[in-house]
Structures are given as C-alpha cells and as structure tokens.
Design a protein around this motif. Sequence first.
Motif, PDB file in Angstrom:
ATOM      1  N   ALA A  79     -13.550  81.154   6.322  1.00  0.00           N
ATOM      2  CA  ALA A  79     -12.637  80.287   7.905  1.00  0.00           C
ATOM      3  C   ALA A  79     -11.789  80.800   8.321  1.00  0.00           C
ATOM      4  CB  ALA A  79     -11.769  79.728   7.613  1.00  0.00           C
ATOM      5  N   ARG A  80     -11.190  82.195   8.094  1.00  0.00           N
ATOM      6  CA  ARG A  80     -10.836  82.879   9.331  1.00  0.00           C
ATOM      7  C   ARG A  80     -11.497  83.765   9.941  1.00  0.00           C
ATOM      8  NH1 ARG A  80      -6.091  86.837   8.343  1.00  0.00           N
ATOM      9  NH2 ARG A  80      -6.226  88.502  10.106  1.00  0.00           N
ATOM     10  N   SER A  81     -13.291  83.631   9.257  1.00  0.00           N
ATOM     11  CA  SER A  81     -13.563  84.529  10.300  1.00  0.00           C
ATOM     12  C   SER A  81     -14.048  84.081  11.401  1.00  0.00           C
ATOM     13  CB  SER A  81     -15.226  84.835   8.951  1.00  0.00           C
ATOM     14  OG  SER A  81     -14.537  86.077   7.750  1.00  0.00           O
ATOM     15  N   LEU A  82     -14.646  82.889  11.314  1.00  0.00           N
ATOM     16  CA  LEU A  82     -14.416  81.961  12.752  1.00  0.00           C
ATOM     17  C   LEU A  82     -13.360  81.753  13.372  1.00  0.00           C
ATOM     18  CD1 LEU A  82     -17.018  79.216  13.113  1.00  0.00           C
ATOM     19  CD2 LEU A  82     -15.372  78.235  12.122  1.00  0.00           C
ATOM     20  N   LEU A  83     -12.225  82.269  12.787  1.00  0.00           N
ATOM     21  CA  LEU A  83     -11.168  81.893  13.600  1.00  0.00           C
ATOM     22  C   LEU A  83     -10.732  83.222  14.581  1.00  0.00           C
ATOM     23  CD1 LEU A  83      -8.442  80.910  11.672  1.00  0.00           C
ATOM     24  CD2 LEU A  83      -9.543  79.700  13.425  1.00  0.00           C
ATOM     25  N   GLU A  84     -11.604  84.047  13.676  1.00  0.00           N
ATOM     26  CA  GLU A  84     -11.359  85.526  14.435  1.00  0.00           C
ATOM     27  C   GLU A  84     -12.723  85.459  15.618  1.00  0.00           C
ATOM     28  OE1 GLU A  84      -9.641  88.453  11.220  1.00  0.00           O
ATOM     29  OE2 GLU A  84     -11.695  88.526  11.171  1.00  0.00           O
ATOM     30  N   GLN A  85     -13.287  84.990  14.971  1.00  0.00           N
ATOM     31  CA  GLN A  85     -14.976  84.701  16.099  1.00  0.00           C
ATOM     32  C   GLN A  85     -14.512  84.205  17.286  1.00  0.00           C
ATOM     33  OE1 GLN A  85     -18.441  83.144  13.864  1.00  0.00           O
ATOM     34  NE2 GLN A  85     -17.699  84.974  12.456  1.00  0.00           N
ATOM     35  N   LYS A  86     -14.211  82.968  17.137  1.00  0.00           N
ATOM     36  CA  LYS A  86     -13.716  82.099  18.478  1.00  0.00           C
ATOM     37  C   LYS A  86     -12.164  82.153  18.795  1.00  0.00           C
ATOM     38  CE  LYS A  86     -16.068  77.975  16.574  1.00  0.00           C
ATOM     39  NZ  LYS A  86     -16.552  77.912  17.500  1.00  0.00           N
ATOM     40  N   GLN A  87     -11.544  82.914  18.175  1.00  0.00           N
ATOM     41  CA  GLN A  87     -10.596  83.987  19.519  1.00  0.00           C
ATOM     42  C   GLN A  87      -9.647  82.769  19.496  1.00  0.00           C
ATOM     43  OE1 GLN A  87     -11.536  86.570  22.304  1.00  0.00           O
ATOM     44  NE2 GLN A  87     -11.692  88.075  20.870  1.00  0.00           N
ATOM     45  N   VAL A  88      -9.121  81.475  18.590  1.00  0.00           N
ATOM     46  CA  VAL A  88      -8.477  80.523  18.762  1.00  0.00           C
ATOM     47  C   VAL A  88      -7.532  80.841  18.260  1.00  0.00           C
ATOM     48  CG1 VAL A  88     -10.562  79.176  19.419  1.00  0.00           C
ATOM     49  CG2 VAL A  88      -9.358  79.394  16.766  1.00  0.00           C
ATOM     50  N   ARG A  89      -6.181  79.786  18.270  1.00  0.00           N
ATOM     51  CA  ARG A  89      -5.100  80.070  17.810  1.00  0.00           C
ATOM     52  C   ARG A  89      -4.665  78.994  16.968  1.00  0.00           C
ATOM     53  NH1 ARG A  89      -4.566  80.371  23.241  1.00  0.00           N
ATOM     54  NH2 ARG A  89      -3.826  78.340  23.402  1.00  0.00           N
ATOM     55  N   PRO A  90      -4.859  78.898  15.676  1.00  0.00           N
ATOM     56  CA  PRO A  90      -5.097  77.591  14.723  1.00  0.00           C
ATOM     57  C   PRO A  90      -3.423  76.618  15.264  1.00  0.00           C
ATOM     58  CG  PRO A  90      -5.380  79.304  13.664  1.00  0.00           C
ATOM     59  CD  PRO A  90      -5.185  79.298  14.341  1.00  0.00           C
ATOM     60  N   MET A  91      -3.434  75.533  14.563  1.00  0.00           N
ATOM     61  CA  MET A  91      -2.541  74.729  13.833  1.00  0.00           C
ATOM     62  C   MET A  91      -2.909  74.715  12.326  1.00  0.00           C
ATOM     63  SD  MET A  91      -1.994  70.610  14.128  1.00  0.00           S
ATOM     64  CE  MET A  91      -0.391  69.885  13.166  1.00  0.00           C
ATOM     65  N   LEU A  92      -2.546  75.113  11.349  1.00  0.00           N
ATOM     66  CA  LEU A  92      -2.673  75.568   9.996  1.00  0.00           C
ATOM     67  C   LEU A  92      -2.209  74.577   8.921  1.00  0.00           C
ATOM     68  CD1 LEU A  92      -2.755  79.474  10.299  1.00  0.00           C
ATOM     69  CD2 LEU A  92      -4.532  78.547  10.062  1.00  0.00           C
ATOM     70  N   PHE A 102      -4.371  84.448   6.228  1.00  0.00           N
ATOM     71  CA  PHE A 102      -4.635  84.104   7.656  1.00  0.00           C
ATOM     72  C   PHE A 102      -3.428  84.752   8.873  1.00  0.00           C
ATOM     73  CE2 PHE A 102      -6.161  80.130   5.875  1.00  0.00           C
ATOM     74  CZ  PHE A 102      -7.095  79.791   6.373  1.00  0.00           C
ATOM     75  N   LYS A 103      -2.830  86.084   8.085  1.00  0.00           N
ATOM     76  CA  LYS A 103      -2.159  86.730   8.592  1.00  0.00           C
ATOM     77  C   LYS A 103      -2.926  87.606   9.416  1.00  0.00           C
ATOM     78  CE  LYS A 103       1.329  91.037   7.406  1.00  0.00           C
ATOM     79  NZ  LYS A 103       1.233  91.523   6.542  1.00  0.00           N
ATOM     80  N   GLY A 104      -1.985  87.292  10.460  1.00  0.00           N
ATOM     81  CA  GLY A 104      -2.410  88.011  11.572  1.00  0.00           C
ATOM     82  C   GLY A 104      -2.193  87.045  12.626  1.00  0.00           C
ATOM     83  N   ILE A 105      -3.338  86.544  12.401  1.00  0.00           N
ATOM     84  CA  ILE A 105      -4.129  84.961  13.598  1.00  0.00           C
ATOM     85  C   ILE A 105      -2.986  84.478  14.010  1.00  0.00           C
ATOM     86  CG2 ILE A 105      -5.352  83.075  13.244  1.00  0.00           C
ATOM     87  CD1 ILE A 105      -7.013  85.671  12.387  1.00  0.00           C
ATOM     88  N   GLN A 106      -2.797  84.533  15.764  1.00  0.00           N
ATOM     89  CA  GLN A 106      -1.568  83.867  16.382  1.00  0.00           C
ATOM     90  C   GLN A 106      -1.492  82.812  15.762  1.00  0.00           C
ATOM     91  OE1 GLN A 106       0.833  83.236  18.296  1.00  0.00           O
ATOM     92  NE2 GLN A 106       0.625  85.550  19.035  1.00  0.00           N
ATOM     93  N   THR A 107      -0.518  81.945  15.612  1.00  0.00           N
ATOM     94  CA  THR A 107      -0.847  80.414  15.902  1.00  0.00           C
ATOM     95  C   THR A 107       0.342  79.679  16.865  1.00  0.00           C
ATOM     96  OG1 THR A 107       0.882  80.939  13.988  1.00  0.00           O
ATOM     97  CG2 THR A 107      -0.958  80.796  13.253  1.00  0.00           C
ATOM     98  N   SER A 108       0.449  80.575  17.954  1.00  0.00           N
ATOM     99  CA  SER A 108       1.714  79.564  18.569  1.00  0.00           C
ATOM    100  C   SER A 108       0.927  79.110  19.223  1.00  0.00           C
ATOM    101  CB  SER A 108       2.819  80.667  19.212  1.00  0.00           C
ATOM    102  OG  SER A 108       1.884  81.764  19.843  1.00  0.00           O
ATOM    103  N   ASP A 109       1.759  78.020  20.208  1.00  0.00           N
ATOM    104  CA  ASP A 109       0.480  77.420  20.748  1.00  0.00           C
ATOM    105  C   ASP A 109      -0.492  76.561  20.970  1.00  0.00           C
ATOM    106  OD1 ASP A 109       0.796  75.431  23.087  1.00  0.00           O
ATOM    107  OD2 ASP A 109       0.090  76.954  24.514  1.00  0.00           O
TER     108      ASP A 109
END
Length: 228
Positions: A79-92, A102-109
């Motif tokens: 899942a983390r790999s997909l988020l990085e590929q899509k460059q999205v900000r997830p509601m986790l 998911f450390k380092g993944i942007q989750t605001s807005d």
Amino acid sequence: MAARHALEAVLVDLSGTLHIEDAAVPGAQEALKRLRGASVIIRFVTNTTKESKQHLLERLRKLEFVISENEIFTSLTAARSLLEQKQVRPMLLVDDRALPDFKGIQTSDPNAVVIGLAPEHFHYQILNQAFRLLLDGAPLIAIHKARYYKRKDGLALGPGPFVTALEYATDTKATVMGKPEKTFFLEALRGTGCEAEEAVMIGDDCRDDVGGAQDVGMLGILVKTGKY
C-alpha cells in the motif's frame, strides 16, 4: 498437464498459520525449523494491517520464531508503494500500530482513502468522512478485503465488509493491495528471483492464500489452523 518446476521458494502466511495473536500455533516453530533445512527461499507474506512490520517482527521473535525483517512482505508495504507512486495524501483508516509503516507520507488535506483493519476507527463519523472524500473523487485503496480473521476469542470481522460498504455507497471500486490479488504474490516473489511455477504458498485461508496463489500459477497448501 505441464510438468511442475522444481520447488525454489515457499511463501508462508503468518496470522492463523504460524500464530494467533500472541500465541504460536502448536508445532509451528518446529515446522519452520524443518523448512529452514530445505534448500528453498522463504518469505512470510501477510495481510495484517493491525501493526507495523517492526511490531510484527517483535511479536514473532517473542514467540521464538527465527525470522528476519527482509523476509517479511506485508500488504502495508504494498500500500505504501502505491501511495508513493500515485503521490496522494491518504486518509489512513488503519490501526495506530500500523502508522510507522507510513512514516513520511503526507496526510494533511487528504485526497485519497486507505482502509485496513482499524476497529477503533470504524464508526459512523469517520466512515462518513471517508465517504465524502470518495464522492469528491478520491481513490479508495484497500490494504486487503478479508471478510474475517481469527482472534483468540473467535472469528472477527475483517476490513472487507467496510471496504465493500464504501464501494456500495459511492458506486466506486477499491484498488486492493493484499492477498488474493495477483500483484501481491508477484511482488512478494520479485526479490526471490523465482517464478510463480517454482513456488508454493502455505496458509489458513482457502480463498486469499491458496486461491490467490493458484491464480498466479503457484501451488497452494491449506493448513487446518486459524480461520480454516
């Protein structure tokens, strides 16, 4: 029928196969030791979303399983790999113990919804927030869609029913990362140098473990433990 290739790799499920929460499945440690004695590559593949890879490794080592971190491939990793590929900000929508993965993944807005097994977060207000994001066009990413899993007090709902509810409510389709998706098994094998025809999957779930493995050309072995 085409001849099978020589066995080169073994994928082993964790929850329900080697352990159930903080208890090892009887005989599992000895079985793993015997498997270590064979000339095969071993990977431990799991749909767990309740804890990070590091927490999971600590749990397994307390149960006296000899496992290294690089042998574990989880649906959280995928899942983390997909988020990085899509460059999205997830509601986790995941358990708090899974957040380190998911450390380092942007989750605001947030502009995407990621859903795993998160019993403490599965209530109306949070699910409705996810529902509204999806209506606005956010993609829905399911770490997996297991219908249920085994706890020491019995079977319990998995994330699948909640993913399906959001799919139904928003008329959308989730991208699923974990077993039984073909991409999950192929990613787990990618670092082994082995083809699917050279591998076998051992697990306690007929659909997610055995069926998923067979769909990519692997052999599947169903064990009568866990959710069996």
